[in-house]
Design a protein around this motif. Structure first.
Motif, PDB file in Angstrom:
ATOM      1  N   CYS A 133       0.849  -1.374   0.218  1.00 15.71           N
ATOM      2  CA  CYS A 133      -0.087  -0.059  -0.067  1.00 15.71           C
ATOM      3  C   CYS A 133       0.893   1.141  -0.004  1.00 15.71           C
ATOM      4  N   TRP A 134       1.900   1.275   0.509  1.00 19.12           N
ATOM      5  CA  TRP A 134       2.928   2.342   0.522  1.00 19.12           C
ATOM      6  C   TRP A 134       3.514   2.580  -0.832  1.00 19.12           C
ATOM      7  N   LEU A 135       3.451   1.589  -1.721  1.00 16.15           N
ATOM      8  CA  LEU A 135       3.949   1.886  -3.048  1.00 16.15           C
ATOM      9  C   LEU A 135       2.758   2.782  -3.900  1.00 16.15           C
ATOM     10  N   SER A 136       1.650   2.115  -3.380  1.00 12.40           N
ATOM     11  CA  SER A 136       0.273   2.951  -4.002  1.00 12.40           C
ATOM     12  C   SER A 136       0.338   4.229  -3.686  1.00 12.40           C
ATOM     13  N   LEU A 137       0.797   4.799  -2.688  1.00  9.86           N
ATOM     14  CA  LEU A 137       0.712   6.192  -2.252  1.00  9.86           C
ATOM     15  C   LEU A 137       1.787   6.708  -3.127  1.00  9.86           C
ATOM     16  N   LEU A 138       2.760   6.429  -3.344  1.00 17.27           N
ATOM     17  CA  LEU A 138       3.954   6.927  -4.010  1.00 17.27           C
ATOM     18  C   LEU A 138       3.515   7.064  -5.502  1.00 17.27           C
ATOM     19  N   VAL A 139       2.681   6.104  -6.255  1.00 23.76           N
ATOM     20  CA  VAL A 139       2.306   5.994  -7.421  1.00 23.76           C
ATOM     21  C   VAL A 139       1.219   7.136  -7.482  1.00 23.76           C
ATOM     22  N   ALA A 140       0.246   7.447  -6.538  1.00 17.83           N
ATOM     23  CA  ALA A 140      -0.825   8.244  -6.744  1.00 17.83           C
ATOM     24  C   ALA A 140      -0.275   9.683  -6.274  1.00 17.83           C
ATOM     25  N   ALA A 141       1.055   9.712  -5.997  1.00 16.31           N
ATOM     26  CA  ALA A 141       1.169  11.143  -5.569  1.00 16.31           C
ATOM     27  C   ALA A 141       1.370  12.196  -6.730  1.00 16.31           C
ATOM     28  N   PRO A 142       2.301  11.795  -7.893  1.00 19.27           N
ATOM     29  CA  PRO A 142       2.043  12.989  -8.738  1.00 19.27           C
ATOM     30  C   PRO A 142       0.663  13.386  -9.641  1.00 19.27           C
ATOM     31  N   PHE A 143      -0.284  12.346  -9.693  1.00 22.50           N
ATOM     32  CA  PHE A 143      -1.655  12.627  -9.813  1.00 22.50           C
ATOM     33  C   PHE A 143      -2.414  13.639  -8.646  1.00 22.50           C
ATOM     34  N   ALA A 144      -1.848  13.313  -7.656  1.00 19.86           N
ATOM     35  CA  ALA A 144      -2.589  14.215  -6.609  1.00 19.86           C
ATOM     36  C   ALA A 144      -2.140  15.774  -6.549  1.00 19.86           C
ATOM     37  N   LEU A 145      -0.737  15.690  -7.081  1.00 19.72           N
ATOM     38  CA  LEU A 145      -0.198  17.110  -7.252  1.00 19.72           C
ATOM     39  C   LEU A 145      -0.901  17.959  -8.391  1.00 19.72           C
ATOM     40  N   PHE A 146      -0.973  17.123  -9.414  1.00 20.65           N
ATOM     41  CA  PHE A 146      -1.783  17.597 -10.888  1.00 20.65           C
ATOM     42  C   PHE A 146      -3.104  18.004 -10.400  1.00 20.65           C
ATOM     43  N   ILE A 147      -3.852  17.132  -9.685  1.00 26.34           N
ATOM     44  CA  ILE A 147      -5.148  17.759  -9.331  1.00 26.34           C
ATOM     45  C   ILE A 147      -5.306  19.111  -8.551  1.00 26.34           C
ATOM     46  N   GLY A 148      -4.329  19.153  -7.756  1.00 23.44           N
ATOM     47  CA  GLY A 148      -4.328  20.474  -7.352  1.00 23.44           C
ATOM     48  C   GLY A 148      -4.210  21.653  -8.115  1.00 23.44           C
ATOM     49  N   ILE A 157       8.149  -7.339  -1.043  1.00 18.06           N
ATOM     50  CA  ILE A 157       7.825  -6.123  -1.552  1.00 18.06           C
ATOM     51  C   ILE A 157       7.145  -6.689  -3.369  1.00 18.06           C
ATOM     52  N   LEU A 158       6.217  -6.231  -3.650  1.00 16.66           N
ATOM     53  CA  LEU A 158       5.567  -6.794  -4.956  1.00 16.66           C
ATOM     54  C   LEU A 158       5.565  -8.551  -5.086  1.00 16.66           C
ATOM     55  N   GLU A 159       5.394  -8.878  -4.048  1.00 18.80           N
ATOM     56  CA  GLU A 159       5.232 -10.507  -3.995  1.00 18.80           C
ATOM     57  C   GLU A 159       4.330 -10.850  -5.121  1.00 18.80           C
ATOM     58  N   ASP A 160       3.036 -10.251  -5.300  1.00 15.39           N
ATOM     59  CA  ASP A 160       1.978 -10.606  -6.017  1.00 15.39           C
ATOM     60  C   ASP A 160       1.995  -9.622  -7.585  1.00 15.39           C
ATOM     61  N   GLY A 161       3.128  -9.206  -7.843  1.00 12.47           N
ATOM     62  CA  GLY A 161       3.308  -8.404  -8.999  1.00 12.47           C
ATOM     63  C   GLY A 161       2.709  -7.007  -8.702  1.00 12.47           C
ATOM     64  N   PRO A 162       2.968  -6.194  -9.707  1.00 11.71           N
ATOM     65  CA  PRO A 162       2.418  -4.677  -9.433  1.00 11.71           C
ATOM     66  C   PRO A 162       1.013  -4.415  -9.934  1.00 11.71           C
ATOM     67  N   GLY A 163       0.140  -5.443  -9.992  1.00 12.84           N
ATOM     68  CA  GLY A 163      -1.307  -5.260 -10.120  1.00 12.84           C
ATOM     69  C   GLY A 163      -1.999  -4.909  -9.082  1.00 12.84           C
ATOM     70  N   PRO A 164      -2.015  -5.536  -7.908  1.00 16.80           N
ATOM     71  CA  PRO A 164      -2.647  -5.084  -6.832  1.00 16.80           C
ATOM     72  C   PRO A 164      -2.281  -3.619  -6.122  1.00 16.80           C
ATOM     73  N   MET A 165      -0.920  -3.359  -6.424  1.00 20.82           N
ATOM     74  CA  MET A 165      -0.523  -1.943  -5.859  1.00 20.82           C
ATOM     75  C   MET A 165      -0.914  -0.822  -6.651  1.00 20.82           C
ATOM     76  N   LEU A 166      -1.254  -1.269  -8.140  1.00 16.47           N
ATOM     77  CA  LEU A 166      -1.739  -0.205  -9.134  1.00 16.47           C
ATOM     78  C   LEU A 166      -3.326  -0.033  -8.818  1.00 16.47           C
ATOM     79  N   LEU A 167      -3.884  -0.932  -8.555  1.00 15.47           N
ATOM     80  CA  LEU A 167      -5.343  -0.944  -8.284  1.00 15.47           C
ATOM     81  C   LEU A 167      -5.509  -0.138  -7.061  1.00 15.47           C
ATOM     82  N   GLY A 168      -4.806   0.008  -6.179  1.00 15.70           N
ATOM     83  CA  GLY A 168      -4.726   0.434  -4.786  1.00 15.70           C
ATOM     84  C   GLY A 168      -4.252   2.039  -5.135  1.00 15.70           C
ATOM     85  N   SER A 169      -3.515   2.288  -6.065  1.00 15.18           N
ATOM     86  CA  SER A 169      -3.245   3.502  -6.358  1.00 15.18           C
ATOM     87  C   SER A 169      -4.505   4.268  -7.264  1.00 15.18           C
TER      88      SER A 169
END
Length: 397
Positions: free
Chosen positions: A43-58, A178-190
């Protein structure tokens, strides 16, 4: 004899504090369990992936407000894409605000009836929070902003204290591998996080009332950065304390974390979560009820938004009951449908408005087709700071 009503104005800080309260409480009550269920220990990786989008939304929401000063998102949508299509955009945004407010009312009621007082009818909590929010909205945006600022100055230290008190119980080895199940779940969380950050769009109804809009864009981007940091502890805390599997199975993981932990003689730390979420839910529902009623006033050119507060509040309570038969259905909606729905309403449509507005500005600066309708709309928006849109009587009449 009529009276002249002057527009309410608030500071940039007060406006952005409304966004912080709104997004934070929604994340705690509704989105954190969904994100942990999706991404697990990543979930912490989801936060990092979502961060640039959050800044763009602002950046996006504040830029539109800067280009169309004194206009709400309901108004400048019509200025950008025309009256009829702009009206469809405006109605979509207003439904988005209504639906998000209903989700918050439902989350508030479900939290209290599930975790605190299971024998109390959920309608009691729905009615109580909406009545309080309606009272605040009728008092005006300035009262709402000042009240929220006072609450937030209390909520932030309590949140920091709760994080400090639970720090000893956290085991950060729970985030491995980290990423034991691949990037898919992390991207869905983002995607869930980006949909949550997209609710910053509601400030498109508030920014026209800001007293001094200088450096609004930088302040908005900074606010989104603060929100990213504020979600680090709440998102990662339950996984660090309970592990990925148990953390994903909790309906209110941050509440459970505070309830289970004892620090020396301190017990029942869950009262901190109850206090925070009660104040935050009040601020969030009040803000959205204001945005909805004020937007309806602007769209249909009514004299005063206050007359809409009571019927809109009643509809909000009814719709909150009809959202789903159980809270499990709400979670399924937030997990499977809301990422697409929230991104469309809060990210894609505003980004489309921003793109069209940018093209029109470039064409206008190059001497292209005249943007007469946009210039007229801006002139008409000059009086948009009056909340109730009551015309000023000419002197001597």
């Amino acid at each position: 004899m009529g009276t002249q009503t002057m527009g309410t104005q608030i500071s940039k800080l007060q406006a952005l504090m409304l966004a912080i309260s709104s997004i934070t409480v929604t994340g705690h009550l509704l989105f954190i369990p969904v994100i942990i269920n999706r991404a697990g220990r990543d979930c912490w990786l989801s936060l990092l992936v979502a961060a640039p989008f959050a800044l763009f939304i602002g950046y996006m929401v504040s830029t539109l407000s800067k280009w169309y000063p004194n206009q709400t998102i309901v108004e400048y949508a019509q200025s950008i894409v025309g009256r009829w299509l702009g009206t469809l955009f405006a109605l979509a945004f207003l439904f988005y605000f209504f639906h998000d407010a209903a989700l918050s009312v439902r989350g508030f009621g479900e939290f209290f009836t599930s975790a605190i007082t299971p024998r109390t009818p959920i309608l009691v909590y729905f009615s109580a929070i909406v009545i309080l929010a309606g009272y605040a909205v009728r008092a005006g945006l300035e009262v709402l902003a000042r009240t929220n600022a006072m609450f937030l100055c209390t909520m932030i230290p309590i949140g920091i204290l709760a994080s400090i008190l639970t720090h000893r119980e956290k085991d950060y080895a729970n985030f491995l591998p980290i990423l034991e199940d691949g990037p898919g779940p992390m991207l869905l969380g983002s995607l869930n996080l980006i949909a949550l950050y997209s609710t910053f769009l509601v400030l498109g109804m508030v920014f026209p009332q800001v007293r001094n809009a200088r450096k609004l864009r930088a302040a908005s981007v900074l606010t989104m950065g603060i929100l990213i940091v504020m979600f680090l502890g709440p998102v990662t805390g339950p996984v660090a304390v309970f592990g990925g599997e148990r953390g994903a199975g909790l309906s209110f993981p941050t509440y459970q974390m505070l309830r289970d932990i004892q620090v020396a003689e301190l017990q029942r730390l869950d009262i901190l979560a109850i206090f925070l979420w009660s104040l935050g839910s009040f601020a969030k529902i009040s803000l959205y009820l204001y945005a909805l009623t004020y937007g309806l006033q602007k769209l249909f050119k009514l004299d005063d938004y206050r007359s809409l507060v009571a019927p809109t509040g009643a509809l909000l309570v009814a719709f909150s009951l009809l959202l789903s038969e159980s809270f499990i259905g709400i979670y399924r909606f937030l997990q499977d449908i809301y990422p697409i729905y929230g991104l469309l309403m809060g990210f894609v449509l505003p980004a489309l408005l921003l793109l069209i507005a940018r093209i029109r500005r470039v064409m206008d600066s190059k001497g292209g087709p005249g943007n007469e309708s946009e210039r007229k709309a801006r002139v008409r928006g000059g009086g948009g700071r009056r909340e109730d849109n009551v015309p000023v009587r000419p002197a001597g009449r």
